[in-house]
Design a protein around this motif. Structure first.
Motif, PDB file in Angstrom:
ATOM      1  N   ALA A 275       0.838  -1.202   0.000  1.00  0.00           N
ATOM      2  CA  ALA A 275       0.000   0.000   0.000  1.00  0.00           C
ATOM      3  C   ALA A 275       0.871   1.249   0.000  1.00  0.00           C
ATOM      4  CB  ALA A 275      -0.911  -0.006   1.225  1.00  0.00           C
ATOM      5  N   VAL A 276       0.231   2.373  -0.245  1.00  0.00           N
ATOM      6  CA  VAL A 276       0.934   3.658  -0.253  1.00  0.00           C
ATOM      7  C   VAL A 276       1.546   3.924   1.121  1.00  0.00           C
ATOM      8  CG1 VAL A 276       0.656   6.160  -0.495  1.00  0.00           C
ATOM      9  CG2 VAL A 276      -0.592   4.606  -2.015  1.00  0.00           C
ATOM     10  N   LYS A 277       2.812   4.346   1.121  1.00  0.00           N
ATOM     11  CA  LYS A 277       3.489   4.734   2.366  1.00  0.00           C
ATOM     12  C   LYS A 277       3.749   6.234   2.300  1.00  0.00           C
ATOM     13  CE  LYS A 277       5.302   2.187   5.032  1.00  0.00           C
ATOM     14  NZ  LYS A 277       4.935   1.590   6.337  1.00  0.00           N
ATOM     15  N   PRO A 278       3.065   7.022   3.114  1.00  0.00           N
ATOM     16  CA  PRO A 278       3.280   8.476   3.085  1.00  0.00           C
ATOM     17  C   PRO A 278       4.729   8.869   3.334  1.00  0.00           C
ATOM     18  CG  PRO A 278       1.314   7.928   4.350  1.00  0.00           C
ATOM     19  CD  PRO A 278       2.012   6.632   4.072  1.00  0.00           C
TER      20      PRO A 278
ATOM     21  N   THR B 220       3.328   1.501  -6.274  1.00  0.00           N
ATOM     22  CA  THR B 220       2.210   1.497  -5.332  1.00  0.00           C
ATOM     23  C   THR B 220       2.644   2.098  -3.999  1.00  0.00           C
ATOM     24  OG1 THR B 220       1.247  -0.480  -6.362  1.00  0.00           O
ATOM     25  CG2 THR B 220       0.542   0.045  -4.117  1.00  0.00           C
TER      26      THR B 220
ATOM     27  N   ASN C  31       3.132   5.715  -4.592  1.00  0.00           N
ATOM     28  CA  ASN C  31       1.941   6.387  -5.123  1.00  0.00           C
ATOM     29  C   ASN C  31       2.272   7.225  -6.363  1.00  0.00           C
ATOM     30  OD1 ASN C  31      -0.788   7.033  -5.233  1.00  0.00           O
ATOM     31  ND2 ASN C  31      -0.560   8.849  -3.933  1.00  0.00           N
ATOM     32  N   CYS C  32       2.994   6.581  -7.299  1.00  0.00           N
ATOM     33  CA  CYS C  32       3.363   7.292  -8.532  1.00  0.00           C
ATOM     34  C   CYS C  32       3.273   6.361  -9.732  1.00  0.00           C
ATOM     35  CB  CYS C  32       4.769   7.872  -8.409  1.00  0.00           C
ATOM     36  SG  CYS C  32       6.038   6.641  -8.025  1.00  0.00           S
ATOM     37  N   PRO C  33       2.073   5.868 -10.068  1.00  0.00           N
ATOM     38  CA  PRO C  33       1.931   4.936 -11.189  1.00  0.00           C
ATOM     39  C   PRO C  33       2.398   5.509 -12.517  1.00  0.00           C
ATOM     40  CG  PRO C  33      -0.208   5.788 -10.494  1.00  0.00           C
ATOM     41  CD  PRO C  33       0.778   6.194  -9.447  1.00  0.00           C
TER      42      PRO C  33
END
Length: 292
Positions: free
Chosen positions: A172-175, A241, A244-246
């Motif tokens: 999952a996305v990791k801030p 993923t 968060n940069c597909p």
């Protein structure tokens, strides 16, 4: 002499005869370590790449097709990975360019860092076993380095997804991703031999090495190794993923691994595999710099 970024940074442009390689080096549309990019472009501009590669490509791919026919009859007659890696070491040391050796060793090093980055950023994945490959000299490839690299990739994907299924883990996305696995400085490689015989470029060397790889391994081992070259997109999706940069996957697309391709094209896919690893690692380095 290993040609690094200074070679192209100091190049003077001639408007009536601009350099293709100079233009590509200056272009920053795709993330790429400057020294690795300079080595890749210089190696691609050699006479070996221009004149030897087309001949080697035809002969090597014909050899692969003929060997495939032979392996239909005796698929497991030869299984000598140690001999294979001894041959690869001698070929690397005495015949290929310093730039090619630099890029090959970087590939193992960066690949290990990318897999560790993914593991570090999947909560609960700390128990997944790792086998990092970080060679610092050409002689290190004799430790079944190429074969271990393929096995690492498969085992990582299998172990990670088994953990996801059995333990409920999630990619999952990791801030705030953990970038501790990603190195930023120069890798302290030993010096590379640069004599009059070290003239074969990376692409030509890969074409010539691939039939040797096929000859010394069982048919199943070679088939598995060639199919692993299409897993870049899988690893790229994992990393994208987390980050968060597909949109960054543009340079990591090497077609879907569920659709196997003919083995005679493995050499070109191996070149793309190395390119994709460099791009993904450079993307992570840029993100690490931004985060600090």
């Amino acid at each position: 002499m290993l040609h690094t970024r200074e070679y192209y940074e100091d190049m003077v442009n001639t408007p009536r005869n601009p350099s293709h390689w100079h233009a590509l080096f200056l272009d920053k549309s795709v993330p790429f370590n400057p020294d690795a990019k300079a080595a890749f472009l210089y190696d691609s501009s050699t006479k070996s790449r221009q004149f030897l590669y087309p001949v080697a490509k035809v002969l090597a791919r014909l050899s692969i097709i003929l060997m495939q026919l032979f392996k239909i009859v005796v698929p497991n007659l030869i299984n000598a990975p140690k001999t294979l890696h001894r041959c690869l070491y001698l070929g690397m040391k005495y015949f290929i360019t310093p730039e090619a050796n630099f890029l090959i060793l970087r590939h193992f090093y960066l690949g290990s860092e990318v897999l560790r980055f993914i593991k570090d950023n999947v909560d609960g994945a700390s128990s997944i076993p790792m086998n990092p490959l970080k060679p610092l000299a050409v002689k290190d490839v004799q430790e079944n380095m190429f074969l271990e690299h393929d096995l690492n990739l498969y085992n990582f994907i299998i172990n990670l997804n088994v953990a996801i299924a059995e333990q409920g883990l999630q990619i999952a996305v990791k801030p705030m991703p953990d970038f501790s696995a990603i190195s930023m400085g120069a890798i302290p490689f030993s010096s590379f031999r640069n004599k009059w015989t070290n003239v074969i470029d990376l692409a030509t060397a890969i074409e010539l090495f691939t039939p040797a790889y096929q000859f010394y391994l069982t048919d199943n081992d070679f088939w598995r190794a060639t199919n692993s070259l299409q897993l870049d997109e899988v690893i790229g999706i994992y990393a994208a993923t987390i980050m968060n940069c597909p949109e960054k996957l543009t340079a990591l697309n090497n077609k879907h691994p569920m659709i196997p391709l003919p083995t005679y094209g493995a050499a070109f896919r191996l070149l793309l595999h190395g390119f994709s690893t460099e791009v993904l690692h450079a993307m992570l380095v840029e993100a690490k710099v931004t985060a600090t």
